[in-house]
Design a protein around this motif. Structure first.
Motif, PDB file in Angstrom:
ATOM      1  N   VAL A  58      24.488  40.845  13.724  1.00  9.57           N
ATOM      2  CA  VAL A  58      24.098  40.034  14.949  1.00  9.57           C
ATOM      3  C   VAL A  58      24.548  40.951  16.101  1.00  9.57           C
ATOM      4  N   HIS A  59      23.985  40.425  17.114  1.00  8.07           N
ATOM      5  CA  HIS A  59      24.446  41.270  18.242  1.00  8.07           C
ATOM      6  C   HIS A  59      26.209  40.898  18.500  1.00  8.07           C
ATOM      7  N   GLY A  60      26.839  41.987  18.501  1.00  7.21           N
ATOM      8  CA  GLY A  60      28.330  41.791  18.803  1.00  7.21           C
ATOM      9  C   GLY A  60      29.016  42.008  17.345  1.00  7.21           C
ATOM     10  N   GLY A  61      28.491  42.027  16.246  1.00  9.57           N
ATOM     11  CA  GLY A  61      29.117  41.879  15.092  1.00  9.57           C
ATOM     12  C   GLY A  61      28.178  41.757  13.787  1.00  9.57           C
ATOM     13  N   ALA A  62      28.804  40.989  12.854  1.00 12.05           N
ATOM     14  CA  ALA A  62      28.065  40.646  11.599  1.00 12.05           C
ATOM     15  C   ALA A  62      28.530  39.424  11.070  1.00 12.05           C
ATOM     16  N   ILE A  63      27.950  38.987   9.947  1.00 11.56           N
ATOM     17  CA  ILE A  63      27.871  37.652   9.360  1.00 11.56           C
ATOM     18  C   ILE A  63      27.621  38.064   7.907  1.00 11.56           C
ATOM     19  N   ALA A  79      15.781  31.849   9.608  1.00 11.12           N
ATOM     20  CA  ALA A  79      16.654  32.192  10.930  1.00 11.12           C
ATOM     21  C   ALA A  79      16.442  33.536  11.164  1.00 11.12           C
ATOM     22  N   ALA A  82      13.955  34.942  14.442  1.00 15.20           N
ATOM     23  CA  ALA A  82      13.399  33.745  14.624  1.00 15.20           C
ATOM     24  C   ALA A  82      12.737  33.887  16.092  1.00 15.20           C
ATOM     25  N   ALA A  83      13.081  34.697  16.869  1.00 19.12           N
ATOM     26  CA  ALA A  83      12.743  34.595  18.135  1.00 19.12           C
ATOM     27  C   ALA A  83      11.241  35.441  18.186  1.00 19.12           C
ATOM     28  N   ASP A  86       8.841  32.943  16.820  1.00 19.98           N
ATOM     29  CA  ASP A  86       8.354  32.083  17.729  1.00 19.98           C
ATOM     30  C   ASP A  86       7.225  32.485  18.805  1.00 19.98           C
ATOM     31  N   ARG A 115       5.335  23.951  14.488  1.00 21.59           N
ATOM     32  CA  ARG A 115       6.309  23.274  15.217  1.00 21.59           C
ATOM     33  C   ARG A 115       5.653  23.054  16.385  1.00 21.59           C
ATOM     34  N   MET A 131       7.003  22.585   3.569  1.00 19.15           N
ATOM     35  CA  MET A 131       7.599  22.914   4.937  1.00 19.15           C
ATOM     36  C   MET A 131       6.826  22.637   6.043  1.00 19.15           C
ATOM     37  N   ALA A 134       6.285  18.701   5.767  1.00 15.55           N
ATOM     38  CA  ALA A 134       7.316  18.008   6.402  1.00 15.55           C
ATOM     39  C   ALA A 134       7.299  17.985   7.916  1.00 15.55           C
ATOM     40  N   GLU A 135       7.123  19.063   8.547  1.00 15.27           N
ATOM     41  CA  GLU A 135       7.239  19.285  10.145  1.00 15.27           C
ATOM     42  C   GLU A 135       6.040  18.495  10.673  1.00 15.27           C
ATOM     43  N   ARG A 155       8.202  27.185  -1.315  1.00 18.27           N
ATOM     44  CA  ARG A 155       7.798  25.963  -1.215  1.00 18.27           C
ATOM     45  C   ARG A 155       6.340  25.699  -0.802  1.00 18.27           C
TER      46      ARG A 155
END
Lengths: 257, 257
Positions: A58-63, A79, A82-83, A86, A115, A131, A134-135, A155
């Motif tokens: 991610v911007h700035g680091g990592a997960i 996730a 996502a942008a 969208d 959505r 999915m 459900a939405e 799904r």
DNA sequence: AAATATTTTGCAAGTTTTTGAAAGAAAATA
DNA sequence: TATTTTCTTTCAAAAACTTGCAAAATATTT
């Protein structure tokens, strides 16, 4: 246990990075200090770890990725980018008019479109995605689910049974997702049952629109689920290569981004 | 507890926001103070979380959403007579063998049965209930959904379109729910589409089992969806009147409670 | 062991993303 | 309707990222 004077090998560093990240996130600056290397090197290491699927940058680091499964679970996939998804969904929404009957395919990009559908009125929405269903449960639109065999990974409802219902419907516009997309092979996916249903739907739809973020362009998956000829419009993000756009236009496919 | 000096990554902040929201709402101003960032940043984070579908933005703040979003009406219904429904489901489970192909109707009583199905192996489960489907998503059984029109109130798929798939399946046992049940009129429900699908399924099933808690016995609803003749077994709780049992037995319906 | 090729590392220029502030638009409240 | 609050959009500065390149380290060949 290891010789501390010698500079660490990148593989060793990568293990240390994973260790340092633990179960949460870490910043580039922090890792750079702890490992006593430049930030550029940390970035390269993280890049390598991302390719291995062990880390999400991610911007700035990592997960650190929690469950390194073979295929990312649906929520993680959603996730990711996502942008972009969208933005693609916003463009796709412009193609939908009130009172349309539309098809929504599985996948997170199409889900982003689902959505936004309360911005239209009196739609008939057909989908094979639980999915999306459900939405749309709470919406005022008419909602029709394709029947069929449930595929847990995506799904969605897939396979020969879906044919029964698809063939008794008329669809103005079909919004399709995909795993991979190349100009040569068309759209492709991992599961034969999924591919079967996609092909079926595209044949029944008046207009076929493919929603595909740029990370899937140039990728080929296991089963071919449709060719360029089946597609009327490709909606993607701005990272789509210029040469791909030209090739698609030559094949009479409209490209929006 | 957390390192306050270091700047937080947006991904970290998003997790903290979800945490802070808990199950209730949170205001922008509050989040801005707690995370020590500007309100503009909080808004952007919430926007991102909304795109991911994890949060619903409202004027002044945001509300957390979680899948599967359970409608209060439905959950209230399910909580009502929960012990009886669970007892009925336990009895119904005895009728299911490994490798069976079974049908699960809508309604909270049948849903209670769905929750117990991991005690059997290799079932083929056919259903028109999205609640049951959500419950069985993670299971190892084969899951098939009837297609058709979505009915929000019961969260089931109903109407003529369901015929297409029902008629191409064989069902060993069908576990049906109902709104009302009398010896004279049989089973009845509120919606014609719902009734249509119920009748269809009962005709295709080898054995029809009706799961009905005693609060529904003696009640007649709007549309008749099947007669006593269609039913092989009635499973209910111990509050069922003795005379009803006798009448049912006389019509060759087995009664269990 | 010396010379050469390959890989890795750090640096710097240019680009992109993120952030907070401010102005105008929209919504809620009185 | 007027007023306050909140939201969206736009902008500029700061932080972070990418890319290309040269130096350093490592590996390979002679």
């Amino acid at each position: 246990m290891s010789q501390c004077k010698r500079k660490l090998l990148s593989a060793e560093r990568e293990r240390l990075i994973l260790n340092a990240l633990g179960s949460s996130v870490g910043t580039i600056a922090d890792l750079s200090i702890r490992l006593k290397v430049s930030e550029a090197t940390v970035r390269r290491d993280l890049q390598s770890l991302e390719i291995q699927g062990k880390v999400r940058r991610v911007h700035g680091g990592a997960i650190r990725v929690q469950f390194p499964r073979t295929e990312p679970i649906f929520t993680e996939k959603a996730a990711f980018h996502a942008a972009e998804k969208d933005q693609i969904a916003r463009l796709a929404l412009e193609f939908i008019d009130d009172d349309d009957s539309i098809y929504l395919d599985g996948g997170s990009t199409v889900l982003a479109l689902a959505r936004k559908l309360d911005q239209r009125k009196n739609l008939t929405i057909v989908t094979n995605s639980l999915m999306a269903a459900a939405e749309l449960m709470e919406s005022s639109h008419r909602l029709i689910l394709l029947g069929g065999e449930f595929r847990a990974l995506s799904r969605t409802l897939v396979g020969p049974l879906t044919e029964r219902i698809v063939n008794s419907l008329h669809l103005d516009k079909a919004f399709m997702g995909t795993i991979g997309f190349t100009v040569e092979n068309g759209i492709s996916t991992t599961d034969p049952g999924e591919a079967y249903t996609k092909e079926l739907v595209m044949q029944r739809a008046g207009k076929v629109l493919l929603l595909v973020d740029s990370s899937k362009i140039g990728v080929s998956s296991f089963v071919v689920s449709g060719s360029i000829k089946d597609i009327d419009v490709v909606i993607s993000d701005h990272h789509i290569p210029e040469q791909i756009v030209k090739k698609l236009n030559r094949q009479h496919v409209e490209v929006i981004f």
